[in-house]
Design an enzyme around this catalytic site. Structure first.
Site, PDB file in Angstrom:
ATOM      1  N   ASP A  23       8.565  65.976  53.656  1.00  0.00           N
ATOM      2  CA  ASP A  23       8.647  64.577  53.206  1.00  0.00           C
ATOM      3  C   ASP A  23       7.675  64.302  52.045  1.00  0.00           C
ATOM      4  O   ASP A  23       6.875  63.344  52.108  1.00  0.00           O
ATOM      5  CB  ASP A  23       8.305  63.612  54.358  1.00  0.00           C
ATOM      6  CG  ASP A  23       9.062  63.932  55.642  1.00  0.00           C
ATOM      7  OD1 ASP A  23      10.239  64.320  55.559  1.00  0.00           O
ATOM      8  OD2 ASP A  23       8.470  63.787  56.741  1.00  0.00           O
TER       9      ASP A  23
ATOM     10  N   GLU B  31      17.752  57.424  56.112  1.00  0.00           N
ATOM     11  CA  GLU B  31      16.278  57.379  56.076  1.00  0.00           C
ATOM     12  C   GLU B  31      15.803  57.828  54.702  1.00  0.00           C
ATOM     13  O   GLU B  31      16.616  58.065  53.810  1.00  0.00           O
ATOM     14  CB  GLU B  31      15.689  58.289  57.168  1.00  0.00           C
ATOM     15  CG  GLU B  31      16.050  59.755  57.011  1.00  0.00           C
ATOM     16  CD  GLU B  31      15.617  60.618  58.199  1.00  0.00           C
ATOM     17  OE1 GLU B  31      15.120  60.094  59.205  1.00  0.00           O
ATOM     18  OE2 GLU B  31      15.804  61.853  58.111  1.00  0.00           O
TER      19      GLU B  31
HETATM   20  O1  FUB Z   1       9.217  64.075  59.083  1.00  0.00           O
HETATM   21  C1  FUB Z   1       9.754  63.283  60.114  1.00  0.00           C
HETATM   22  C2  FUB Z   1      11.006  62.639  59.656  1.00  0.00           C
HETATM   23  O2  FUB Z   1      11.948  63.637  59.299  1.00  0.00           O
HETATM   24  C3  FUB Z   1      10.880  61.806  58.429  1.00  0.00           C
HETATM   25  O3  FUB Z   1      10.241  60.591  58.626  1.00  0.00           O
HETATM   26  C4  FUB Z   1      12.302  61.743  58.042  1.00  0.00           C
HETATM   27  O4  FUB Z   1      12.535  61.232  56.760  1.00  0.00           O
HETATM   28  C5  FUB Z   1      12.709  63.189  58.192  1.00  0.00           C
HETATM   29  O5  FUB Z   1      12.357  63.960  57.075  1.00  0.00           O
END
Ligand code: FUB
Length: 364
Positions: free
Chosen positions: A52, A264
């Site tokens: 991320d 997301e």
């Molecule tokens: O790293 C945990 C979660 O996985 C992140 O918040 C999401 O965007 C995905 O990459």
């Protein structure tokens, strides 16, 4: 790996070839040709697991704020329990391709009074010489909130505010600074990100499963949220609003349109006066983008920035450095395990018409 057998000509061979010796001698050696990598880019960090990546240029350097993935006893599920991260490290590099520095632990969950676990994707912003780290974590009731921590230095260490940002919920915060000096917070994520448990900014859970609360396939999808930040960067200055992502006819992207709907990993960048909202489509694994005329949107869907990487999650940031644009992303090259990822970067190209050239992270 391909093995090539080659004849190595020694001095004795040459002398023999010239008829100068009666004892000709050739040696057979095995030369191993390097296998061309199937990955477009190599991991930037190999000492710890990182994911991320939110990249920014501060003081002329690239600073990267990633999640710090760790091995965990927690069993994998559709709510992402196996992403059980406990702290953040900050990295920097002088220029793309330069050496990367790990500045060490910048914030630990133990030092965040309101947080219990799962420090997911963070972002950072600078204002008036202070640096702000925005991060999601589950509180004592296992509800995601978004927190902020402050430092005098882009590499931290950061000191967390005692409470989460008032009215914040869900995860994957990102902060965009506009050219007029305004800062905007974007956030949200469905399934494990809990966005489906909210309506009109209120917690209205209808179940605990990842799809409980997701609208029907023919209804508008759940949209990410955004709000202008207060001048002290510590609170939202207004109630969160929907970031509306529309199709080319002006209709909201539908919940059943899993190839295009928001899941997301929100990010915003500005290019030639237009606002580019990019995000992950989650279970279809694309980084998609939509363009708008102002930070509030609406944003019209355009296409894919980054095709699926190795690993379930896809999460990115887009940043300009010395006139070129770069995307930071992650995959699972080092482990082939969904929750143990490694960050990468590559150049991103805007076409003349403002669209983005789709990046293929795996060589065919
Ligand atoms: O790293 C945990 C979660 O996985 C992140 O918040 C999401 O965007 C995905 O990459």
């Amino acid at each position: 790996m391909k093995k090539h057998f080659v004849k190595t000509f020694t001095t004795a061979t040459v002398i023999s070839f010239l008829g100068l010796s009666c004892s000709p001698k050739t040696e057979e050696k095995v030369v191993v040709a390097p296998e061309p990598s199937k990955y477009l880019n190599a991991p930037l960090v190999t000492e710890i697991f990182t994911a991320d990546p939110s990249a920014h240029v501060f003081d002329g350097k690239i600073y990267i704020y990633p999640s710090h993935d760790v091995e965990s006893e927690v069993v994998e599920d559709d709510m992402g329990a196996h992403f059980n991260m406990m702290d953040y490290h900050v990295f920097s590099m002088d220029k793309p391709g330069g050496q990367i520095t790990d500045h060490g632990k910048a914030l630990d969950v133990a030092d965040v009074p309101w947080a219990k676990r799962q420090m997911w994707a963070p972002d950072a912003a600078e204002k008036d010489g202070k640096y702000y780290l925005y991060f999601p974590a589950k509180d004592k009731d296992d509800i995601f909130r978004i927190g902020v921590a402050v430092a005098d230095n882009p590499a931290g260490p950061f000191k967390a505010e005692p409470e989460a940002i008032k009215g914040s919920y869900s995860m994957d915060p990102t902060v965009f600074k506009d050219e007029d000096g305004s800062y905007y917070l974007y956030f949200g994520g469905i399934w494990g990100g809990q966005l489906q448990q909210y309506r009109d900014n209120k917690y209205k859970p209808v179940g605990k499963g990842p799809t409980d609360g997701i609208p029907a396939k023919n209804e508008p999808s759940l949209m990410p949220k955004m709000a202008k930040l207060s001048s002290d960067m510590l609170q939202m200055a207004e109630a969160p609003k929907d970031v509306n992502i529309l199709d080319s006819l002006g209709n909201p992207i539908l919940a059943g349109d899993s190839v295009r709907r928001f899941f997301e990993a929100a990010w915003m960048h500005k290019y030639n006066g237009k606002y580019y909202f990019s995000y992950s489509t989650g279970d279809t694994h694309n980084i998609a983008y939509a363009i708008g005329d102002n930070p509030y949107g609406p944003f019209t869907y355009q296409g894919v920035v980054l095709n699926p990487v190795q690993g379930w999650t896809n999460h990115h940031s887009i940043v300009e450095f010395e006139g070129k644009w770069y995307i930071f992303y992650h995959d699972t090259e080092l482990t082939n395990k969904t929750h143990l990822r490694n960050i990468k970067m590559t150049e991103l190209v805007h076409n003349e018409d403002g669209t983005i050239q789709t990046i293929e992270p795996l060589r065919k």
